[in-house]
Design a protein around this motif. Sequence first.
Motif, PDB file in Angstrom:
ATOM      1  N   GLN A 177       0.826  -1.197   0.000  1.00 53.10           N
ATOM      2  CA  GLN A 177       0.000   0.000   0.000  1.00 53.10           C
ATOM      3  C   GLN A 177       0.865   1.254   0.000  1.00 53.10           C
ATOM      4  O   GLN A 177       1.930   1.282   0.593  1.00 53.10           O
ATOM      5  CB  GLN A 177      -0.904   0.003   1.242  1.00 53.10           C
ATOM      6  N   SER A 178       0.335   2.286  -0.620  1.00 49.64           N
ATOM      7  CA  SER A 178       1.047   3.562  -0.654  1.00 49.64           C
ATOM      8  C   SER A 178       0.963   4.235   0.715  1.00 49.64           C
ATOM      9  O   SER A 178       0.074   3.915   1.513  1.00 49.64           O
ATOM     10  CB  SER A 178       0.432   4.479  -1.720  1.00 49.64           C
ATOM     11  N   PRO A 179       1.856   5.171   1.007  1.00 51.34           N
ATOM     12  CA  PRO A 179       1.784   5.892   2.285  1.00 51.34           C
ATOM     13  C   PRO A 179       0.450   6.627   2.465  1.00 51.34           C
ATOM     14  O   PRO A 179      -0.076   6.710   3.568  1.00 51.34           O
ATOM     15  CB  PRO A 179       2.945   6.888   2.205  1.00 51.34           C
TER      16      PRO A 179
ATOM     17  N   TYR B 279      -4.594   7.139   5.395  1.00 57.16           N
ATOM     18  CA  TYR B 279      -6.054   7.255   5.350  1.00 57.16           C
ATOM     19  C   TYR B 279      -6.700   6.113   6.129  1.00 57.16           C
ATOM     20  O   TYR B 279      -7.593   6.326   6.947  1.00 57.16           O
ATOM     21  CB  TYR B 279      -6.542   7.260   3.899  1.00 57.16           C
ATOM     22  N   ALA B 280      -6.231   4.899   5.882  1.00 58.43           N
ATOM     23  CA  ALA B 280      -6.801   3.732   6.545  1.00 58.43           C
ATOM     24  C   ALA B 280      -6.586   3.772   8.047  1.00 58.43           C
ATOM     25  O   ALA B 280      -7.500   3.452   8.824  1.00 58.43           O
ATOM     26  CB  ALA B 280      -6.198   2.451   5.966  1.00 58.43           C
ATOM     27  N   LEU B 281      -5.412   4.180   8.487  1.00 55.83           N
ATOM     28  CA  LEU B 281      -5.123   4.236   9.916  1.00 55.83           C
ATOM     29  C   LEU B 281      -6.020   5.254  10.625  1.00 55.83           C
ATOM     30  O   LEU B 281      -6.619   4.962  11.666  1.00 55.83           O
ATOM     31  CB  LEU B 281      -3.651   4.570  10.155  1.00 55.83           C
ATOM     32  N   LEU B 282      -6.125   6.445  10.052  1.00 61.17           N
ATOM     33  CA  LEU B 282      -6.964   7.472  10.673  1.00 61.17           C
ATOM     34  C   LEU B 282      -8.436   7.092  10.639  1.00 61.17           C
ATOM     35  O   LEU B 282      -9.172   7.325  11.604  1.00 61.17           O
ATOM     36  CB  LEU B 282      -6.736   8.816   9.989  1.00 61.17           C
ATOM     37  N   LEU B 283      -8.872   6.498   9.548  1.00 61.55           N
ATOM     38  CA  LEU B 283     -10.262   6.057   9.460  1.00 61.55           C
ATOM     39  C   LEU B 283     -10.539   4.943  10.464  1.00 61.55           C
ATOM     40  O   LEU B 283     -11.589   4.924  11.111  1.00 61.55           O
ATOM     41  CB  LEU B 283     -10.564   5.589   8.035  1.00 61.55           C
ATOM     42  N   GLN B 284      -9.586   4.040  10.624  1.00 64.79           N
ATOM     43  CA  GLN B 284      -9.733   2.956  11.591  1.00 64.79           C
ATOM     44  C   GLN B 284      -9.880   3.513  13.007  1.00 64.79           C
ATOM     45  O   GLN B 284     -10.781   3.106  13.744  1.00 64.79           O
ATOM     46  CB  GLN B 284      -8.528   2.019  11.514  1.00 64.79           C
TER      47      GLN B 284
ATOM     48  N   SER C 179      -9.358  12.260   7.861  1.00 67.56           N
ATOM     49  CA  SER C 179      -8.502  11.367   7.074  1.00 67.56           C
ATOM     50  C   SER C 179      -8.133  11.991   5.736  1.00 67.56           C
ATOM     51  O   SER C 179      -6.987  11.910   5.292  1.00 67.56           O
ATOM     52  CB  SER C 179      -9.193  10.022   6.852  1.00 67.56           C
ATOM     53  N   LEU C 180      -9.101  12.619   5.092  1.00 60.05           N
ATOM     54  CA  LEU C 180      -8.826  13.280   3.814  1.00 60.05           C
ATOM     55  C   LEU C 180      -7.874  14.455   3.985  1.00 60.05           C
ATOM     56  O   LEU C 180      -6.939  14.633   3.199  1.00 60.05           O
ATOM     57  CB  LEU C 180     -10.135  13.789   3.187  1.00 60.05           C
ATOM     58  N   LEU C 181      -8.086  15.253   5.020  1.00 60.54           N
ATOM     59  CA  LEU C 181      -7.212  16.409   5.241  1.00 60.54           C
ATOM     60  C   LEU C 181      -5.788  15.986   5.594  1.00 60.54           C
ATOM     61  O   LEU C 181      -4.837  16.701   5.285  1.00 60.54           O
ATOM     62  CB  LEU C 181      -7.802  17.312   6.320  1.00 60.54           C
ATOM     63  N   ALA C 182      -5.647  14.823   6.227  1.00 59.76           N
ATOM     64  CA  ALA C 182      -4.314  14.323   6.564  1.00 59.76           C
ATOM     65  C   ALA C 182      -3.536  13.887   5.318  1.00 59.76           C
ATOM     66  O   ALA C 182      -2.312  13.763   5.364  1.00 59.76           O
ATOM     67  CB  ALA C 182      -4.422  13.165   7.547  1.00 59.76           C
ATOM     68  N   LEU C 183      -4.233  13.664   4.221  1.00 62.76           N
ATOM     69  CA  LEU C 183      -3.566  13.286   2.967  1.00 62.76           C
ATOM     70  C   LEU C 183      -2.989  14.481   2.227  1.00 62.76           C
ATOM     71  O   LEU C 183      -2.061  14.333   1.429  1.00 62.76           O
ATOM     72  CB  LEU C 183      -4.550  12.556   2.049  1.00 62.76           C
TER      73      LEU C 183
END
Length: 143
Positions: free
Chosen positions: A16-18, A23-28, A107-111
């Motif tokens: 997986q890309s960074p 995104y997955a970590l923050l969403l989790q 999560s989106l803003l963290a990207l």
Amino acid sequence: MTTSRPVADAVAAAAQSPQQLRYALLLQWGTRIGLAVLVASFLGYATGWLPAHLPPERLAQLWSQPVQAYLAASGSPTGWAWYRLAHHGDVMGLAGIAILAGCSVLSLLALVPLYAAARDRWFVALCLLQALVVLAAASGLYL
């Protein structure tokens, strides 16, 4: 024992890309926190640890009322004013729902910094636009 090329290719493709990992970590974590708030609010309400804004016996009387009559009789707020009553067990569940709905925005803003560092302006714009749409919907604004 050697690994066949198709298996090695499949493992490499699964990396997986960074951006995806962040995104997955923050969403989790956001969904875990939101679910924990929902469970805690229900337990607090069901056990009586948290006071109810509207007692269950009164709630049953008001269910059949039109929305305006229900709001007037219950003293329930509309819009985001619910947060002032979040210390009540029956209202605290809305905090869990707000966390669940809002964790995708964070999560989106963290990207954005990751895509900005990679100079991927289209993805920066898409992340910001998606976050803006969710925030506008949550605000109650009608565009």
